[in-house]
Design a protein around this motif. Structure first.
Motif, PDB file in Angstrom:
ATOM      1  N   THR A   6      44.541  40.047  52.414  1.00  0.00           N
ATOM      2  CA  THR A   6      43.872  40.023  51.331  1.00  0.00           C
ATOM      3  C   THR A   6      43.594  41.243  50.301  1.00  0.00           C
ATOM      4  O   THR A   6      43.270  40.795  49.008  1.00  0.00           O
ATOM      5  CB  THR A   6      42.004  41.108  52.042  1.00  0.00           C
ATOM      6  OG1 THR A   6      41.885  40.360  53.485  1.00  0.00           O
ATOM      7  CG2 THR A   6      40.767  41.217  51.802  1.00  0.00           C
ATOM      8  N   SER A   7      44.873  42.703  49.925  1.00  0.00           N
ATOM      9  CA  SER A   7      44.917  42.924  49.295  1.00  0.00           C
ATOM     10  C   SER A   7      45.329  42.150  48.034  1.00  0.00           C
ATOM     11  O   SER A   7      45.744  42.136  46.898  1.00  0.00           O
ATOM     12  CB  SER A   7      45.500  43.803  49.495  1.00  0.00           C
ATOM     13  OG  SER A   7      46.791  43.892  50.075  1.00  0.00           O
ATOM     14  N   SER A  10      43.464  40.033  46.601  1.00  0.00           N
ATOM     15  CA  SER A  10      42.802  40.568  45.240  1.00  0.00           C
ATOM     16  C   SER A  10      43.765  40.544  44.094  1.00  0.00           C
ATOM     17  O   SER A  10      43.270  40.735  42.552  1.00  0.00           O
ATOM     18  CB  SER A  10      42.684  41.700  45.880  1.00  0.00           C
ATOM     19  OG  SER A  10      41.529  41.443  46.849  1.00  0.00           O
ATOM     20  N   HIS A  13      44.262  36.913  42.418  1.00  0.00           N
ATOM     21  CA  HIS A  13      43.068  36.575  41.536  1.00  0.00           C
ATOM     22  C   HIS A  13      43.188  37.608  40.060  1.00  0.00           C
ATOM     23  O   HIS A  13      42.641  36.939  39.345  1.00  0.00           O
ATOM     24  CB  HIS A  13      41.662  38.173  42.182  1.00  0.00           C
ATOM     25  CG  HIS A  13      40.754  37.532  41.510  1.00  0.00           C
ATOM     26  ND1 HIS A  13      40.292  37.510  41.134  1.00  0.00           N
ATOM     27  CD2 HIS A  13      39.409  36.781  41.344  1.00  0.00           C
ATOM     28  CE1 HIS A  13      39.260  38.194  40.760  1.00  0.00           C
ATOM     29  NE2 HIS A  13      38.718  37.230  41.212  1.00  0.00           N
ATOM     30  N   GLU A  14      43.324  39.102  39.598  1.00  0.00           N
ATOM     31  CA  GLU A  14      43.998  39.745  38.859  1.00  0.00           C
ATOM     32  C   GLU A  14      44.701  38.779  37.714  1.00  0.00           C
ATOM     33  O   GLU A  14      44.814  39.113  36.619  1.00  0.00           O
ATOM     34  CB  GLU A  14      43.626  40.742  38.901  1.00  0.00           C
ATOM     35  CG  GLU A  14      42.845  41.978  39.547  1.00  0.00           C
ATOM     36  CD  GLU A  14      41.451  41.589  38.874  1.00  0.00           C
ATOM     37  OE1 GLU A  14      41.317  41.629  37.670  1.00  0.00           O
ATOM     38  OE2 GLU A  14      40.046  40.850  39.263  1.00  0.00           O
TER      39      GLU A  14
END
Length: 280
Positions: A6-7, A10, A13-14
């Motif tokens: 999950t981390s 993220s 994504h950035e």
């Protein structure tokens, strides 16, 4: 803090949002690049982010997390393949594409984008493509995602035109279709979802930036002008609210709907040349 899937998702994504903020290119690129051109036209210069280094970092960190993180490794390689495509480094592009497929990349529709059709006769490209596996249910979602990127770009363009000359100080966000919540049959679909999410974020940030600048300018003008048109500003605000409501309803109506009974059997992708990319 230890990495988790999950981390890292993220973090990816950035990185993709930063990549979408880079200078415009003339053609779509595989993987995350199939989404890139849509948002770039609305964004400013990159903020000193080394996208390639970020993607390599994702690959390295995801590689030690086990099978559940394989799609993140694939996403990193598909991104590097796209960067190599932009740099006209064909060997590197094909190497990273092959690695992406090895780890689960399966956006076969992206590989039908017009700029990539020139590679359809390349034996290395064909060999990678023929190893891709997907289900018809997942292909439906991927097709929806690519179509949504085209529709998002049109919405952003129309909103930019609609907001020219607005005299009010309101800020209109850019409504977006909700991301699918179905459990995918293949993990490669998660790559497409994070790419779509990154494009949504990039367009949203660009819209907010432009709207904030316009609203701030109107505040300044109203303070220094003796004949500021407050009645006109109110009319503009009402009109903007109407358009915002319409766009919100339209984007909500575009939510992905799974076809009843669509096959979830994992099969090879449709033959090269048989798919029509929504962007042409």
């Amino acid at each position: 803090m230890a990495d988790t899937v999950t981390s890292l998702a993220s973090h990816l994504h950035e990185i993709l949002v930063a990549e979408l903020s880079s200078a415009p290119v003339a053609a779509a690129i595989p993987g995350q690049g199939a989404f890139a051109d849509i948002a770039r036209a609305f964004l400013g210069a990159p903020q000193g982010v080394d996208v390639a280094a970020g993607l390599r970092d994702v690959i390295a960190r995801a590689s030690v997390l086990g099978p559940d993180a394989a799609w993140l490794v694939a996403a990193g390689h598909s991104g590097l393949s796209g960067l190599a495509f932009k740099a006209r480094q064909t060997d590197a592009m094909l190497y990273h594409l092959d690695q992406a497929v090895t780890y689960g990349f399966n956006d076969c529709l992206a590989l039908h984008a017009q700029p990539l059709r020139a590679f359809h006769q390349d034996p290395r490209f064909r060999a990678s493509y023929q190893r891709i596996r997907i289900t018809l249910a997942d292909l439906d979602e991927i097709t929806w995602a690519h179509r949504e990127l085209v529709l998002m770009s049109r919405d952003a363009s129309r909103a930019a035109v609609d907001n020219v000359g607005r005299r009010d100080t309101g800020i209109s966000a850019l409504p977006q279709a909700p991301l699918p919540t179905r459990v995918p049959d293949t993990a490669g679909v998660l790559i497409t979802r994070v790419e779509l999410s990154a494009a949504q974020t990039a367009l949203q940030r660009a819209a907010i930036k432009a709207e904030t600048s316009r609203a701030s300018g109107n505040v300044s003008l109203s303070l220094v002008s003796d004949d500021w048109d407050y009645a006109g500003a109110r009319r503009d605000a009402w009109r903007a609210d109407e358009l915002d409501t319409y766009r919100q309803q339209a984007s909500a109506a575009r939510a992905f709907v799974e076809r009843p009974g669509v096959s979830t059997l994992v099969i090879p992708c449709p033959p090269l040349g048989s798919l029509a990319h929504p962007a042409g």
